[in-house]
Design an enzyme around this catalytic site. Structure first.
Site, PDB file in Angstrom:
ATOM      1  N   SER A   1       0.792  -1.226   0.000  1.00  0.00           N
ATOM      2  CA  SER A   1       0.000   0.000   0.000  1.00  0.00           C
ATOM      3  C   SER A   1       0.821   1.270   0.000  1.00  0.00           C
ATOM      4  O   SER A   1       0.733   2.096   0.919  1.00  0.00           O
ATOM      5  CB  SER A   1      -0.954  -0.022   1.182  1.00  0.00           C
ATOM      6  OG  SER A   1      -1.625  -1.244   1.176  1.00  0.00           O
TER       7      SER A   1
ATOM      8  N   ARG B   1       7.276   6.210  -4.440  1.00  0.00           N
ATOM      9  CA  ARG B   1       7.817   6.838  -3.246  1.00  0.00           C
ATOM     10  C   ARG B   1       7.153   6.239  -2.026  1.00  0.00           C
ATOM     11  O   ARG B   1       6.115   5.596  -2.122  1.00  0.00           O
ATOM     12  CB  ARG B   1       7.608   8.361  -3.265  1.00  0.00           C
ATOM     13  CG  ARG B   1       6.180   8.766  -3.359  1.00  0.00           C
ATOM     14  CD  ARG B   1       6.028  10.268  -3.589  1.00  0.00           C
ATOM     15  NE  ARG B   1       4.775  10.556  -4.237  1.00  0.00           N
ATOM     16  CZ  ARG B   1       3.608  10.574  -3.615  1.00  0.00           C
ATOM     17  NH1 ARG B   1       3.530  10.336  -2.336  1.00  0.00           N
ATOM     18  NH2 ARG B   1       2.503  10.825  -4.282  1.00  0.00           N
TER      19      ARG B   1
ATOM     20  N   ASP C   1      -3.795  -1.737  -1.341  1.00  0.00           N
ATOM     21  CA  ASP C   1      -4.853  -2.185  -0.411  1.00  0.00           C
ATOM     22  C   ASP C   1      -6.244  -1.711  -0.829  1.00  0.00           C
ATOM     23  O   ASP C   1      -7.239  -2.402  -0.603  1.00  0.00           O
ATOM     24  CB  ASP C   1      -4.560  -1.797   1.045  1.00  0.00           C
ATOM     25  CG  ASP C   1      -4.312  -0.318   1.236  1.00  0.00           C
ATOM     26  OD1 ASP C   1      -4.184   0.409   0.229  1.00  0.00           O
ATOM     27  OD2 ASP C   1      -4.237   0.121   2.400  1.00  0.00           O
TER      28      ASP C   1
HETATM   29 MG    MG Z   1      -4.007  -1.570   5.910  1.00  0.00          MG
END
Ligand code: MG
Ligand code: ADP
Length: 498
Positions: A175, A190, A228
């Site tokens: 994520s 990044r 995610d």
């Molecule tokens: Mg999470």
């Protein structure tokens, strides 16, 4: 009364009135300070205001940025990343798959056995990431993850064995902003959310994980790399065909949604059969002149690991809300001696006040605000607060949480506008739009969640709000990643034909 006695009485009166003057002066000074503290609070409150008109401007700006980010790479603060997910789960996926979720304070490993929507067996484990690995080097982080994954694989039971001669497969939820090159490959753009591992930027995270798995002797194929939000969208869609977007409100914040593939000018690939493509917005990096930024947001940003970036996230997400409260309290302590004539030293420590603690204070329902008192004492070593002061602190939590919740609702309105789902169209009166939500902030911060829902209803109006459903999809992301590994399995042809 003799002369001496009279003189004594006079002295006495003088002494009493002198003492009274001291008390009054003290009170005046105190009330001056109290006024000053309330002024600071009031000024902050004014700057944080999010009337509906402003939220509409934020939503419109979000829609504009979405268009710009879809038009070209670098066209907007919103990266609008192409996920390569053009087919969401149908419910028919079968098999045993692994998922790994890395993206915040904890990472999770998951093993699922898929046998239809009503028949999913899940086993998982959560491991916290040693803070030194979050700012160390790439190899150490991935070795740690692969090591924990290998330990989890070793706990596989009899009924969770994959067919002999096949390779285990994994959906990797990662994520952070990744520029994908395929469903199972992509380079890290990044870091965000407190991670900062320089030598990992620009690397293919699937390759890095695969190499680490080899180093620890684990034979596993990464079949899907997802964000995610994309995982949550897939997990949500599995059990509800009306899910069209996913929003994460946890340590950070982000959103993904289903876009028409021919509405993505920068998509240079073949048009998918489904005609759709899931877009990872990376909305945490949104910024607009309409955002109600304060001096505290600006200083928080300046002092952060990623100044100038993730401005929307820094006003909304769990990593930052408690820190904003701390910064306002610090100003009240320094400029209005809110906690007495010395500034409590703990209050000067960045990130010492975490959002779960802020949330506990905000929800304090004891008549004398006992929870607030306890938190202040335990975390900031501040004791002897008056009820009046504790009320001010609850008020401050309310201001910060409400602003974050209302701004998140405006972001969702932006997505609904972009997809033409913010109003009810003729012939589509029954079309539901479900937003799958996940993240510790949304799940546990009740006042935040309620404020967001109320704002959504207010923004959409009575009719349209009936068709928009904000739904907690608890750990949908892990299941979603496993499902996407299933639909991109190397054995898919084989599974489909048997
Ligand atoms: Mg999470
Ligand atoms: P991550 O975002 O790191 O993947 P989660 O979705 O579990 O993980 O979110 C964790 C975040 O949620 C924490 O960093 C915290 O900010 C927030 N959070 C957790 N519990 C609470 C709580 N009780 N009240 C408010 N915020 C919470």
């Amino acid at each position: 009364m003799g002369k001496v006695a009279v003189a004594a009485a006079v002295v006495c009166v003088a002494a009493v009135s002198a003492a009274a003057v001291v008390v009054v002066r003290h009170r005046m000074r105190n009330s001056g300070k109290w006024t000053k503290a309330l002024d600071i609070l009031k000024e902050f409150d004014d700057k944080c205001q999010t009337p509906i008109s402003k939220l509409r401007q934020v939503a419109d700006a979000m829609t504009v940025e979405m268009h710009a980010g879809l038009a070209s790479d670098g066209g907007s603060k919103l990266k609008m990343l192409i996920s390569y997910v053009d087919n969401l789960p149908t419910g028919d996926e079968t098999g045993i798959f692994y998922a790994l979720d890395l993206g915040g304070t904890n990472f999770r490993v998951l093993r699922v056995k898929l046998g239809g929507v009503e028949n999913v067996k899940k086993e998982f484990q959560e491991v916290s990431i040693p803070p030194n690995l979050m700012i160390g080097n790439c190899e150490d982080l991935f070795d740690f993850i692969a090591g924990e994954l290998a330990k989890f694989v070793a706990t596989e039971g009899e009924d969770m064995q994959i067919p002999a001669g096949t390779q285990r497969e994994l959906g990797f939820t990662f994520s952070f902003p990744v520029k994908q090159s395929s469903i199972a490959g992509g380079t890290l753009v990044r870091w965000t959310k407190g991670f900062n591992i320089e030598d990992a930027v620009g690397q293919d995270v699937v390759e890095e994980l695969t190499k680490a798995m080899e180093r620890v002797g684990l034979d596993m194929r990464v079949s899907a790399l997802v964000n995610d939000t994309v995982g949550t969208l897939a997990g949500g869609r599995y059990s509800d065909p009306d899910v069209i977007a996913a929003v994460i409100l946890g340590t950070g914040t982000n959103a993904a949604y289903v876009e028409r593939a021919n509405a993505i000018p920068k998509w240079q690939g073949l048009l998918p059969k489904s005609g759709e493509m899931v877009i990872n917005m990376e909305w945490g990096n949104f910024r607009s002149s309409h955002l109600p930024l304060t001096e505290y947001d600006e200083s928080l940003d300046n002092d952060s690991l990623n100044p100038g970036e993730q401005i929307y996230e820094k006003m909304i997400s769990g990593m930052y809300l408690g820190e904003i409260v701390r910064r306002v309290l610090l100003k009240m302590a320094v400029e209005a001696e809110f906690f007495g004539d010395t500034v409590p030293s703990k209050l000067e420590k960045p990130f010492i006040l975490r959002t779960p603690d802020m949330s506990a204070m905000h929800h304090d329902s004891t008549p004398d605000l006992k929870v607030v008192a306890t938190k202040l004492k335990d975390i900031l070593e501040i004791s002897n607060t008056s009820l009046k002061m504790r009320k001010v602190i609850v008020e401050l939590c309310e201001i910060v949480a409400t602003r974050g919740a209302r701004l998140s609702a405006a972001g969702i309105l932006g997505i609904l506008k972009k997809t033409g789902r913010d109003t009810i169209k003729e012939g589509e009166e029954n079309q539901k739009s479900v937003i799958a939500m996940d993240g510790g902030l949304f799940e546990h911060y009740t006042k935040f969640r309620n404020s967001m829902q109320n704002t959504m209803d207010e923004l959409l109006g009575e009719e349209a709000s009936k068709n928009v459903i904000i739904k907690l999809s608890n750990d949908g992301s892990g299941l979603g990643a496993a499902l996407l590994a299933a639909s991109h399995s190397q054995y898919r042809e084989y599974i489909e034909s048997t």
